[in-house]
Design an enzyme around this catalytic site. Structure first.
Site, PDB file in Angstrom:
ATOM      1  N   ARG A  40       0.853  -1.199   0.000  1.00  0.00           N
ATOM      2  CA  ARG A  40       0.000   0.000   0.000  1.00  0.00           C
ATOM      3  C   ARG A  40       0.882   1.240   0.000  1.00  0.00           C
ATOM      4  NH1 ARG A  40      -4.736  -2.061   4.213  1.00  0.00           N
ATOM      5  NH2 ARG A  40      -5.020  -4.021   3.090  1.00  0.00           N
ATOM      6  N   SER A 133      -7.942  -1.571   0.776  1.00  0.00           N
ATOM      7  CA  SER A 133      -8.900  -1.957   1.816  1.00  0.00           C
ATOM      8  C   SER A 133      -9.641  -0.779   2.434  1.00  0.00           C
ATOM      9  CB  SER A 133      -8.170  -2.767   2.878  1.00  0.00           C
ATOM     10  OG  SER A 133      -9.079  -3.273   3.790  1.00  0.00           O
ATOM     11  N   HIS A 134      -9.424  -0.568   3.728  1.00  0.00           N
ATOM     12  CA  HIS A 134     -10.166   0.472   4.448  1.00  0.00           C
ATOM     13  C   HIS A 134      -9.455   1.822   4.368  1.00  0.00           C
ATOM     14  CE1 HIS A 134      -7.048  -1.154   6.907  1.00  0.00           C
ATOM     15  NE2 HIS A 134      -7.044  -0.031   7.606  1.00  0.00           N
ATOM     16  N   ASP A 303     -16.240  -2.264   4.767  1.00  0.00           N
ATOM     17  CA  ASP A 303     -15.169  -1.346   4.341  1.00  0.00           C
ATOM     18  C   ASP A 303     -15.017  -1.293   2.825  1.00  0.00           C
ATOM     19  OD1 ASP A 303     -13.973  -3.820   3.959  1.00  0.00           O
ATOM     20  OD2 ASP A 303     -11.988  -3.117   4.515  1.00  0.00           O
ATOM     21  N   ASP A 305     -13.134  -2.657   0.565  1.00  0.00           N
ATOM     22  CA  ASP A 305     -13.092  -3.886  -0.224  1.00  0.00           C
ATOM     23  C   ASP A 305     -14.013  -4.969   0.341  1.00  0.00           C
ATOM     24  OD1 ASP A 305     -11.406  -4.244   1.964  1.00  0.00           O
ATOM     25  OD2 ASP A 305     -10.134  -5.679   0.920  1.00  0.00           O
ATOM     26  N   ASP A 307     -14.334  -6.601   3.122  1.00  0.00           N
ATOM     27  CA  ASP A 307     -13.984  -7.740   3.976  1.00  0.00           C
ATOM     28  C   ASP A 307     -14.156  -7.445   5.463  1.00  0.00           C
ATOM     29  OD1 ASP A 307     -11.785  -6.075   4.072  1.00  0.00           O
ATOM     30  OD2 ASP A 307     -10.313  -7.621   3.560  1.00  0.00           O
ATOM     31  N   ARG A 308     -14.200  -6.153   5.835  1.00  0.00           N
ATOM     32  CA  ARG A 308     -14.383  -5.824   7.262  1.00  0.00           C
ATOM     33  C   ARG A 308     -15.862  -5.592   7.570  1.00  0.00           C
ATOM     34  NH1 ARG A 308      -9.536  -2.312   9.717  1.00  0.00           N
ATOM     35  NH2 ARG A 308      -7.840  -3.428   8.706  1.00  0.00           N
ATOM     36  N   THR A 370      -1.342 -11.166  13.591  1.00  0.00           N
ATOM     37  CA  THR A 370      -2.310 -10.360  12.842  1.00  0.00           C
ATOM     38  C   THR A 370      -2.130 -10.583  11.342  1.00  0.00           C
ATOM     39  OG1 THR A 370      -2.385  -8.696  14.554  1.00  0.00           O
ATOM     40  CG2 THR A 370      -2.972  -7.977  12.333  1.00  0.00           C
ATOM     41  N   GLU A 389     -10.680 -11.230  13.851  1.00  0.00           N
ATOM     42  CA  GLU A 389      -9.639 -10.332  14.339  1.00  0.00           C
ATOM     43  C   GLU A 389     -10.285  -9.082  14.914  1.00  0.00           C
ATOM     44  OE1 GLU A 389      -5.831 -10.420  11.877  1.00  0.00           O
ATOM     45  OE2 GLU A 389      -7.391 -10.350  10.376  1.00  0.00           O
ATOM     46  N   SER A 391      -9.544  -6.233  14.250  1.00  0.00           N
ATOM     47  CA  SER A 391      -9.590  -5.184  13.232  1.00  0.00           C
ATOM     48  C   SER A 391     -10.848  -5.304  12.365  1.00  0.00           C
ATOM     49  CB  SER A 391      -8.336  -5.231  12.376  1.00  0.00           C
ATOM     50  OG  SER A 391      -8.137  -6.532  11.847  1.00  0.00           O
ATOM     51  N   LYS A 402     -11.488 -12.638   5.069  1.00  0.00           N
ATOM     52  CA  LYS A 402     -12.579 -12.233   5.949  1.00  0.00           C
ATOM     53  C   LYS A 402     -13.706 -11.696   5.075  1.00  0.00           C
ATOM     54  CE  LYS A 402     -10.221  -7.906   7.197  1.00  0.00           C
ATOM     55  NZ  LYS A 402      -8.851  -8.000   6.667  1.00  0.00           N
TER      56      LYS A 402
END
Ligand code: G16
Length: 559
Positions: A40, A133-134, A303, A305, A307-308, A370, A389, A391, A402
């Protein structure tokens, strides 16, 4: 068919490759080591630094695609700014490096769990995902590239390190000079020497969810109830709309359209960034109840993408650690787990609420570093498998990422018709005890100061302090320096310091706080963790001399 009739065709193909496979000279670019989940960087680095994206693509080929024999590759992402340009580069470099079939979701947009489902369902050899991601998107935000292996899992370190090594030795990039063209309809066409298949990824993913849950039962349960999902203009929006339409909740999804800048929002489903949903659910920024009657039956944020997930009820915030523990305790209500759970797992900084449930149920519980990639081997060996997790990640072995929408449907599956989420939590804590939990984030701090703080903690010689390392029970691989734990047995409290692996600037220090109350009183059941744990935060901050090392007094985010 014999080889002879193919010969003219092969000659044309070879000519085609010769014409279109081009080579560009380049030099290694520093700083391409993937973090917790991919590489990233600021979007401008990918877009404006000459050769940055092409170099990383070639390193992916040399470090992973060619050694792993990748022939079919899924390529897509969360749709953030610069995704389509990057998608074109990945496909151009992949086609010139021996990938035979490129599978791209419609419009190039797919959630991370959706991509994992695609890899597994199509038996592809892996995926390249264009996502940070987020992290915020847009021209001034972040962009990222991660890759998943043939099992659909985020690449393990052995591959990410191989890619990093290649990035330091590159001298040329091979690519085909073919434009990606329109991606708005499913279909198949040639792309240089490769084929390009555009696929309706949402159908594949929703079919996967249908194997996990009883949609008919959920539809009946949801009749007359309100659900509100904040997709934060991320990649899971369209699938969420499709799912909730099928469940009879037509207006359940807000901010459902994927946008390159996430509509200007920071697509991180926590109490700070999902404040609109939080307000609707009668909760303040610390997670405290403002109005216990306000809001939908279930609220959730996903989020960038997809996954969260963050789960909310009326006046009620569910910490990710509690969410995991509750899902474990009620796993028998989730059809995917109807055979019983074989094992569960959590990342080390996640609260130990899961362990307490697993031990009562007699289910093996693993503690990993993690990063979702550490769950992959365990899932292969012990399914059905539940993991999560702190997160805001929850999932199972249905895919190898996830899965935010899966978590929402799991929560809807475990709720009784007439039950509020706050009731579920209170009953859970009364039975298993309560792990008060909060996390402080200090973002974009000076990296040298952060490293010095960790060295300081290591050098204290305090026997309450230990450093987490891990040996994978399946393949024996190791991970060291995965967080420093301060165990305060005198008060049943624990603090953990860890460096984030997903930031794009300086270092981000995370401080995880946890206190176990075995027999909670009514006041303990009502307590707001972030407010209850300030004394523990102070104790840890003092021991680490945090303010002196990173020059920060207050965290940027508390969740
Ligand atoms: C990624 C990984 C997660 C991990 C998280 C930790 O999440 O996929 O498994 O828990 O990073 O982030 P950090 O290293 O910043 O604490 P995501 O959603 O950003 O891909």
């Amino acid at each position: 068919m014999t080889g002879a009739p193919l010969k003219p065709y092969l000659d044309v193909m070879l000519l085609w490759i010769a014409v279109t496979a081009l080579q560009l000279d380049t030099k290694p670019i520093l700083g391409m080591r993937p973090g917790t989940s991919g590489l990233r960087k600021k979007t401008k680095v990918w877009r404006d630094e000459p050769m940055f994206t092409l170099n990383f693509c070639q390193a992916l080929m040399d470090g992973w695609v060619k050694p792993a024999g990748v022939k079919t590759l899924v390529v897509g992402g969360d749709g953030r700014y610069y995704s389509l340009e990057a998608l074109e580069r990945v496909c151009q470099v992949a086609a010139a490096n021996g990938v035979e079939r490129l599978v791209v979701p419609v419009n190039g947009v797919v959630s991370t769990p959706g991509a994992s489902a695609l890899v597994r369902t199509l038996k592809a050899d892996g995926a390249v995902l264009l996502t940070a991601s987020h992290n915020p998107g847009g021209e001034d935000g972040d962009f990222g590239i991660k890759f998943n292996t043939a099992d659909g899992s985020p690449a393990r370190e052995v591959w990410t390190e191989a890619v990093y090594d290649q990035s330091r030795e590159l001298s040329s990039v091979q690519y085909v000079d073919v434009p990606i063209g329109s991606l708005d309809e499913p279909g198949e066409r040639a792309f240089g020497p490769a084929s390009l298949q555009i696929i309706d990824d949402i159908s594949v993913y929703v079919d996967q969810l249908k194997q996990c849950f009883d949609f008919e039962a959920l539809k009946a349960k949801l009749e007359g109830k309100q659900v509100l999902i904040d997709a934060m203009h991320g990649a899971a929006g369209p699938a969420a709309v499709r799912v909730f339409d099928e469940l009879g909740c037509r207006d359940a999804v807000m901010r459902s359209e994927p946008l390159p800048d996430f509509g200007g929002c920071h697509p991180d489903p926590n109490l700070k960034w999902a404040h609109e949903l939080r307000d609707k659910c009668g909760i303040d920024a610390s997670g405290k109840t403002i109005d216990a009657e306000q809001g939908p039956w279930l609220g959730a944020a996903l989020d960038g993408d997809g996954d969260r997930n963050m789960i909310l009820g009326k006046g009620c915030f569910v910490t990710p650690s509690d969410s995991l523990a509750v899902l474990c305790a009620r796993a028998d209500r989730i059809p995917w787990f109807s055979q019983g759970l074989k094992a569960v797992a959590r990342s080390m900084p996640t609260s130990r609420a899961l362990d307490r449930v697993a031990s009562k149920l007699g289910v093996t519980c693993f503690e990993t570093p993690t990063g979702w990639k550490y769950f992959g081997n365990l899932m292969e060996a012990h399914s059905p498998f539940l993991c999560g997790e702190e997160s805001f990640g929850t999932g199972s072995n249905h895919v190898r990422e996830k899965d935010g929408l899966w978590a929402v449907l799991a929560w809807l599956s475990i709720l009784n018709d007439n039950e509020q989420i706050s009731d579920v939590l209170r009953a859970h804590w009364s039975k298993f005890g309560r792990d008060l939990y909060a996390r402080y984030d200090y973002e974009a701090v000076d990296a040298q100061g952060a490293d010095a703080m960790f060295d300081h903690l290591r050098g204290l010689g305090d026997d309450r302090i230990s450093e987490f390392s891990y040996v994978d029970p399946v393949d024996g691989s190791t991970a060291t320096k995965q967080g420093i734990i301060l165990n305060f047995d005198d008060t049943d409290e624990r603090a953990v310091f860890r460096l984030s692996g997903t930031g794009s600037q300086g270092a981000t220090v995370r401080l995880y706080l946890e206190k176990y109350i075995a027999e909670p009183t009514d006041a303990d059941l009502d307590a707001t963790p972030a407010l209850e744990l300030t004394h523990l935060a102070k104790r840890a901050i003092d021991i680490a001399s945090l303010e002196a090392f990173i020059k920060r007094q207050d965290p940027d985010v508390i969740t």
